[in-house]
Design a protein around this motif. Sequence first.
Motif, PDB file in Angstrom:
ATOM      1  N   TRP A  50       0.836  -1.200   0.000  1.00  0.00           N
ATOM      2  CA  TRP A  50       0.000   0.000   0.000  1.00  0.00           C
ATOM      3  C   TRP A  50       0.874   1.255   0.000  1.00  0.00           C
ATOM      4  O   TRP A  50       0.617   2.215  -0.724  1.00  0.00           O
ATOM      5  CB  TRP A  50      -0.880  -0.046   1.246  1.00  0.00           C
ATOM      6  CG  TRP A  50      -1.867   1.046   1.377  1.00  0.00           C
ATOM      7  CD1 TRP A  50      -1.681   2.247   1.968  1.00  0.00           C
ATOM      8  CD2 TRP A  50      -3.211   1.046   0.933  1.00  0.00           C
ATOM      9  NE1 TRP A  50      -2.815   2.991   1.933  1.00  0.00           N
ATOM     10  CE2 TRP A  50      -3.781   2.275   1.300  1.00  0.00           C
ATOM     11  CE3 TRP A  50      -4.007   0.123   0.278  1.00  0.00           C
ATOM     12  CZ2 TRP A  50      -5.088   2.600   1.023  1.00  0.00           C
ATOM     13  CZ3 TRP A  50      -5.313   0.447  -0.001  1.00  0.00           C
ATOM     14  CH2 TRP A  50      -5.840   1.660   0.362  1.00  0.00           C
ATOM     15  N   TYR A  53       2.783   2.518  -3.356  1.00  0.00           N
ATOM     16  CA  TYR A  53       2.032   3.370  -4.268  1.00  0.00           C
ATOM     17  C   TYR A  53       2.034   4.830  -3.790  1.00  0.00           C
ATOM     18  O   TYR A  53       2.197   5.747  -4.581  1.00  0.00           O
ATOM     19  CB  TYR A  53       0.604   2.867  -4.431  1.00  0.00           C
ATOM     20  CG  TYR A  53       0.524   1.555  -5.160  1.00  0.00           C
ATOM     21  CD1 TYR A  53       0.889   1.464  -6.495  1.00  0.00           C
ATOM     22  CD2 TYR A  53       0.103   0.406  -4.516  1.00  0.00           C
ATOM     23  CE1 TYR A  53       0.839   0.266  -7.173  1.00  0.00           C
ATOM     24  CE2 TYR A  53       0.046  -0.792  -5.184  1.00  0.00           C
ATOM     25  CZ  TYR A  53       0.410  -0.867  -6.511  1.00  0.00           C
ATOM     26  OH  TYR A  53       0.364  -2.050  -7.167  1.00  0.00           O
ATOM     27  N   ASP A  54       1.851   5.023  -2.489  1.00  0.00           N
ATOM     28  CA  ASP A  54       1.849   6.392  -1.955  1.00  0.00           C
ATOM     29  C   ASP A  54       3.207   7.054  -2.113  1.00  0.00           C
ATOM     30  O   ASP A  54       3.305   8.220  -2.465  1.00  0.00           O
ATOM     31  CB  ASP A  54       1.449   6.389  -0.484  1.00  0.00           C
ATOM     32  CG  ASP A  54      -0.010   6.043  -0.286  1.00  0.00           C
ATOM     33  OD1 ASP A  54      -0.777   6.203  -1.262  1.00  0.00           O
ATOM     34  OD2 ASP A  54      -0.375   5.609   0.804  1.00  0.00           O
ATOM     35  N   PHE A  57       3.553   7.680  -6.173  1.00  0.00           N
ATOM     36  CA  PHE A  57       2.638   8.538  -6.916  1.00  0.00           C
ATOM     37  C   PHE A  57       2.569   9.970  -6.382  1.00  0.00           C
ATOM     38  O   PHE A  57       2.372  10.901  -7.160  1.00  0.00           O
ATOM     39  CB  PHE A  57       1.231   7.935  -6.951  1.00  0.00           C
ATOM     40  CG  PHE A  57       1.115   6.783  -7.904  1.00  0.00           C
ATOM     41  CD1 PHE A  57       1.373   6.962  -9.247  1.00  0.00           C
ATOM     42  CD2 PHE A  57       0.770   5.518  -7.455  1.00  0.00           C
ATOM     43  CE1 PHE A  57       1.281   5.913 -10.138  1.00  0.00           C
ATOM     44  CE2 PHE A  57       0.673   4.470  -8.334  1.00  0.00           C
ATOM     45  CZ  PHE A  57       0.932   4.660  -9.674  1.00  0.00           C
ATOM     46  N   GLY A  93      -1.432  10.539 -11.600  1.00  0.00           N
ATOM     47  CA  GLY A  93      -0.764  10.209 -10.344  1.00  0.00           C
ATOM     48  C   GLY A  93      -1.604  10.563  -9.134  1.00  0.00           C
ATOM     49  O   GLY A  93      -1.639   9.816  -8.155  1.00  0.00           O
ATOM     50  N   MET A  96      -4.427   8.007  -8.791  1.00  0.00           N
ATOM     51  CA  MET A  96      -3.979   6.722  -8.247  1.00  0.00           C
ATOM     52  C   MET A  96      -3.927   6.770  -6.735  1.00  0.00           C
ATOM     53  O   MET A  96      -4.054   5.828  -6.050  1.00  0.00           O
ATOM     54  CB  MET A  96      -2.604   6.344  -8.788  1.00  0.00           C
ATOM     55  CG  MET A  96      -2.577   6.085 -10.245  1.00  0.00           C
ATOM     56  SD  MET A  96      -3.533   4.641 -10.637  1.00  0.00           S
ATOM     57  CE  MET A  96      -3.646   4.779 -12.371  1.00  0.00           C
TER      58      MET A  96
END
Length: 96
Positions: A50, A53-54, A57, A93, A96
Amino acid sequence: MTRLRRGTSTFGFLLLAALVAVGLGLGIVRLVSGLGGTTNLSDAYPWGLWIIYDVFFVPFSAGAFMILAVTHIYNHHEYSGIARPVVLAGFLGEVM
């Protein structure tokens, strides 16, 4: 302009107070019972997936919007050729 007397509450204030109370209650329930119901993560799919991705993006989008700011606000038109794809990349981005 009308002045409210001390001790009177408006409908908006009461509505926001109720919304805060519901939010705090749900936050406490979520912290006590765990985040699995919200994130659908478990020991098989840990938080690392998780967070990846943070971590990717958010800076990607920030960089994209900074290039846009340099192009349009600071009038560096040598970057105008890449400004439109960068806006799209920054928007995607953020989505997302």
